[in-house]
Design a protein around this motif. Structure first.
Motif, mmCIF file in Angstrom:
data_model
loop_
_atom_site.group_PDB
_atom_site.id
_atom_site.type_symbol
_atom_site.label_atom_id
_atom_site.label_comp_id
_atom_site.label_asym_id
_atom_site.label_seq_id
_atom_site.Cartn_x
_atom_site.Cartn_y
_atom_site.Cartn_z
ATOM 1 N N ARG A 211 0.845 -1.181 0.000
ATOM 2 C CA ARG A 211 0.000 0.000 0.000
ATOM 3 C C ARG A 211 0.889 1.242 0.000
ATOM 4 N NH1 ARG A 211 -4.234 -1.861 4.794
ATOM 5 N NH2 ARG A 211 -4.368 -4.041 4.148
ATOM 6 N N ASP A 213 0.643 5.460 0.913
ATOM 7 C CA ASP A 213 -0.143 6.575 1.424
ATOM 8 C C ASP A 213 0.786 7.683 1.907
ATOM 9 O OD1 ASP A 213 -2.336 4.104 2.454
ATOM 10 O OD2 ASP A 213 -3.034 5.839 1.281
ATOM 11 N N SER A 214 0.160 8.805 2.276
ATOM 12 C CA SER A 214 0.900 9.982 2.744
ATOM 13 C C SER A 214 0.719 10.136 4.247
ATOM 14 C CB SER A 214 0.395 11.245 2.040
ATOM 15 O OG SER A 214 0.552 11.138 0.643
ATOM 16 N N PHE A 215 1.834 10.436 4.950
ATOM 17 C CA PHE A 215 1.801 10.616 6.399
ATOM 18 C C PHE A 215 2.607 11.850 6.779
ATOM 19 C CE2 PHE A 215 -0.251 6.657 7.320
ATOM 20 C CZ PHE A 215 0.113 5.837 6.253
ATOM 21 N N ALA A 236 -0.759 10.142 11.247
ATOM 22 C CA ALA A 236 -1.917 10.185 10.360
ATOM 23 C C ALA A 236 -2.975 11.083 10.987
ATOM 24 C CB ALA A 236 -2.479 8.781 10.140
ATOM 25 N N GLU A 290 5.718 10.298 1.563
ATOM 26 C CA GLU A 290 5.034 9.249 0.816
ATOM 27 C C GLU A 290 5.657 7.932 1.258
ATOM 28 O OE1 GLU A 290 2.541 9.688 -1.328
ATOM 29 O OE2 GLU A 290 2.574 11.850 -0.984
ATOM 30 N N TRP A 296 -1.348 -2.805 8.457
ATOM 31 C CA TRP A 296 -1.391 -2.181 9.774
ATOM 32 C C TRP A 296 -1.260 -3.253 10.848
ATOM 33 C CZ3 TRP A 296 -1.481 3.033 10.512
ATOM 34 C CH2 TRP A 296 -1.815 3.829 9.418
ATOM 35 N N TYR A 320 -3.205 10.404 5.103
ATOM 36 C CA TYR A 320 -4.001 9.248 5.508
ATOM 37 C C TYR A 320 -4.815 9.563 6.762
ATOM 38 C CZ TYR A 320 -5.281 4.409 6.397
ATOM 39 O OH TYR A 320 -5.989 3.255 6.596
ATOM 40 N N GLU A 321 -6.087 9.172 6.739
ATOM 41 C CA GLU A 321 -6.960 9.404 7.890
ATOM 42 C C GLU A 321 -7.286 8.081 8.559
ATOM 43 O OE1 GLU A 321 -10.501 11.570 7.051
ATOM 44 O OE2 GLU A 321 -11.020 11.793 9.183
#
Length: 328
Positions: A211, A213-215, A236, A290, A296, A320-321
């Motif tokens: 995966r 995502d952005s953090f 996040a 990124e 998780w 990311y939420e």
């Protein structure tokens, strides 16, 4: 008296001694599935690699590292004895399945743990994907196609602690796409005409689902190398604030690490998340990393994250939420 299979290995003339231990065949990580009619595919299980040894007077369950886990996996050992063969070596993976039938490493760890858990060790299943030895026949010299042909009547159709890891004859890229879309760990590709080879080789290949995502970067831990970064500290969105989701320590070169530390040292600040970590340097939450990662953990932390790039935080829309129901 052991069962006698109607299927017998080819090219064998006298009984082979049973190996005391077989080092496992390990899959090589590749970017995409191989093509061609000689490849078969399986789901990549997210668990512990094990071998089950059935002998006349005992059953042993041995980990990839050589540890005896028989007492911890009593239900698997009991069922192995009930397979009806005097001697047997099964290669496979121990897993716990979630309510959608996917292997969950966190659930497996809790079921094996010594702390009180909602998960019972009897929930642990063993998915067999190879047969290495049976009643006097060492099968490792045979091609995978024949080993699977001998394995299937032993474990196929069972719904207890020991089950068959199904082989899928399909286009590898399509199977991989479907596996990732369903949240699976990835897929394994195996060459049907190759014998069993201990150690890592390209006869077995693994293609993992990653995966990206952005953090928000909320700080870093210094490296032992002067002037470099050891780990980025990442957060996040959760509601109106930020929550710590773990550290990322791979994905950059030495020079990139030094430049990243210089950049972060210019924006040192008080912690933007509830985190107390000795030696950590906290920063204003104005930069976004990124990150590619596998999954998780149960504690809502990133599993196997790798840094892919950095950008400025223009707004929180791309960050990311976290699901408010997830633990933090």
């Amino acid at each position: 008296m052991a069962k006698t299979s109607s299927k017998t290995p080819h090219g064998t003339s006298s009984p082979d001694p049973m190996p005391d231990r077989v080092d496992p065949c390990l899959a090589m990580l590749v970017d995409k599935p191989p093509k061609g009619p000689d490849w078969a595919f399986e789901v990549k299980w997210d668990g512990y690699r094990l071998a089950v040894y059935v002998e006349p007077d005992r059953v042993r369950i041995i980990t990839r590292g050589g540890h005896d886990w028989t007492p911890r996996l009593a239900s698997i050992a009991t069922e192995a004895r009930q397979l009806g063969y005097e001697t047997l070596i099964l290669d496979g993976e121990a897993v716990v399945l979630d309510d959608q039938g996917r292997s969950d490493f966190g659930m497996l760890q809790r079921a094996l743990g010594r702390k009180p858990s909602l998960h019972d060790p009897r929930e642990i299943l063993f998915f067999a994907f190879d047969l290495l030895y049976v009643d006097g026949w060492d099968l490792r010299r045979l091609p995978l196609r024949e080993r699977r042909w001998l394995l299937e009547p032993i474990v196929a159709g069972r719904e207890g602690a020991i089950r068959l890891s199904e082989e899928v004859e399909a286009d590898g890229e399509e199977f991989y796409r479907i596996a990732c879309a369903h949240g699976l760990e990835g897929i394994i590709a195996k060459h049907c005409e190759k014998p069993y080879r201990s150690g890592r080789s390209d006869c077995w290949q693994k293609i993992t689902c990653r995966r990206r995502d952005s953090f928000v970067i909320v700080g870093y831990e210094p490296s032992a190398v002067p002037g470099a970064i050891g780990r980025l500290l990442l957060a996040a969105r959760k509601g109106e604030g930020l929550v710590y989701v773990g550290g990322c320590g791979t994905g950059w070169s030495h020079q990139e690490s030094i430049k990243l530390r210089e950049l972060l040292d210019e924006i040192r600040d008080k912690p933007a998340v509830a985190l107390s970590r000795k030696g950590a340097v906290f920063t204003r939450p104005v930069l976004v990393a990124e990150v590619e990662y596998r999954a998780w953990t149960d504690e809502s932390k990133l599993r196997h994250p790798s840094f892919k790039g950095i950008r400025e935080l223009e707004d929180h829309s791309g960050v990311y939420e976290i699901d408010p129901q997830m633990k933090s």
